[in-house]
Motif scaffolding. Structure first.
Motif, PDB file in Angstrom:
ATOM      1  N   ASP A 180       0.836  -1.199   0.000  1.00 54.36           N
ATOM      2  CA  ASP A 180       0.000   0.000   0.000  1.00 54.36           C
ATOM      3  C   ASP A 180       0.873   1.253   0.000  1.00 54.36           C
ATOM      4  O   ASP A 180       2.025   1.201   0.455  1.00 54.36           O
ATOM      5  CB  ASP A 180      -0.855  -0.024   1.279  1.00 54.36           C
ATOM      6  N   ASP A 181       0.318   2.353  -0.473  1.00 50.69           N
ATOM      7  CA  ASP A 181       0.991   3.651  -0.447  1.00 50.69           C
ATOM      8  C   ASP A 181       2.333   3.593  -1.150  1.00 50.69           C
ATOM      9  O   ASP A 181       3.293   4.253  -0.738  1.00 50.69           O
ATOM     10  CB  ASP A 181       1.197   4.131   1.007  1.00 50.69           C
ATOM     11  N   ASP A 203       0.449   5.207  -4.478  1.00 51.30           N
ATOM     12  CA  ASP A 203      -0.087   6.143  -3.495  1.00 51.30           C
ATOM     13  C   ASP A 203      -0.857   7.284  -4.133  1.00 51.30           C
ATOM     14  O   ASP A 203      -0.491   7.804  -5.187  1.00 51.30           O
ATOM     15  CB  ASP A 203       1.032   6.709  -2.623  1.00 51.30           C
ATOM     16  N   GLU A 237      -4.763   4.365  -6.558  1.00 53.85           N
ATOM     17  CA  GLU A 237      -5.761   4.805  -5.576  1.00 53.85           C
ATOM     18  C   GLU A 237      -5.841   6.316  -5.507  1.00 53.85           C
ATOM     19  O   GLU A 237      -4.933   7.020  -5.914  1.00 53.85           O
ATOM     20  CB  GLU A 237      -5.534   4.162  -4.202  1.00 53.85           C
TER      21      GLU A 237
HETATM   22 MG    MG Z   1      -2.964   3.634   0.335  1.00 50.26          MG
END
Ligand code: MG
Ligand code: C2E
Ligand code: MG
Ligand code: MG
Length: 277
Positions: A180-181, A203, A237
């Protein structure tokens, strides 16, 4: 006189005890108390197919439903929950809620639907994670789903024997791991390989600067190029605008996520909007 004084004194003592406990309690016991009352609840945000924009899964995002303060966002309580280790039981409770709510309606979910949970680094040392994942997957036997565990690039996992055996067990069960990110932390290619990362989530800070900042565009281009070479699935995202969708379109990314498609919603609203359309 004592007949009047006795209840007054008792009330006074009770009041002082309550006040003192409240002072001593502080934020940690507030978290524990909230957990006991099941105030940490899942919100779900749709993740859509990068080509046809149809729903393919959901990311589960924790909220604190506080009786007085209303809905509290994660940045206000997750850091303390992680510091104190409470994040582990909180996450377990939330996984169980999603399992119990969505398992019985598995047949209604689109085929190959995925659920993503954010898991903090310290949780990857806890073997209950394997049991919880198994119970989660088993609840959807009727119409199997994919379970994705998202680990943030901001906190790297220290390699240890227990963590490696945990990851092996998860992989055997078919659990997918997402970074993630991505782009905000310091993971190396070695790290991505070591933990067999299946999915990269670019991210939102980079996506948000598409079109306004040439450098962010270059970073997005390079991250996508890297992820493709490593044969990882990509999620962009934080998509908020048509412009961002158009910029990313030529890359034919697997998945997109952001307010442009849908905001996080409580389970019943999510079901109403996205599953029983
Ligand atoms: Mg994220
Ligand atoms: P994350 O895992 O990167 O989750 C995505 C965050 O971006 C979510 O914020 C989501 O609501 C928000 N978001 C999605 N699309 C858009 C968009 O188009 N624009 C904007 N501005 N924001 C968008 P949220 O729910 O506030 O969560 C923030 C972070 O808190 C998460 O980032 C994650 O790191 C953490 N978090 C949330 N739930 C959990 C949890 O259950 N466990 C742990 N350990 N962390 C969690
Ligand atoms: Mg996430
Ligand atoms: Mg984030």
């Amino acid at each position: 006189v004592s007949l009047i004084l006795f209840p007054l004194i008792s009330i006074f003592i009770a009041f002082m005890t309550y006040a003192l406990l409240g002072r001593l309690g502080g934020p940690v016991s507030a978290l524990k108390n909230a957990m006991g009352k099941k105030q940490f609840i899942p919100y779900l945000q749709p993740v859509v197919d990068g080509t046809n924009h149809e729903i393919t899964g959901a990311e589960v995002l924790m909220r604190w439903q506080h009786p007085q303060l209303g809905l509290i966002p994660p940045y206000q309580f997750i850091p303390l929950a992680e510091e104190t280790g409470l994040i582990v039981p909180m996450t377990r409770q939330m996984m169980a809620q999603v399992r119990d709510q969505f398992g019985p309606m598995a047949a209604e979910l689109p085929a190959n639907f995925h659920f993503g949970f954010n898991i903090c680094a310290s949780h990857f040392k806890d073997l209950t994670l394997v049991e919880d994942c198994k119970a989660f997957i088993d609840a959807f036997r009727e119409n199997p789903i994919h379970l994705v565990l998202e680990l943030t690039e901001r906190e790297l996992i220290e390699p240890s024997e227990i963590t490696h055996s945990l990851f092996r067990a998860l992989r055997r069960m078919g659990v997918l791991i997402a970074m993630d990110d991505f782009g905000t932390g310091h993971s190396s290619l070695a790290y991505l390989q070591q933990f067999h990362i299946d999915i990269l989530k670019i991210d939102q800070s980079f996506i948000g600067r598409i079109g306004t900042d040439a450098l962010a565009g270059h970073i997005v281009d390079n991250v996508i190029d890297l992820a493709k070479r490593l044969q990882m699935v990509i999620v962009a995202e934080g998509i908020e605008t048509q412009k961002q969708v158009d910029y990313l379109a030529p890359y034919r990314l697997e998945y997109l996520q952001g307010y442009f498609f849908g905001k996080p919603a409580d389970p019943s609203e999510f079901i109403e909007k996205w599953i029983r359309l």
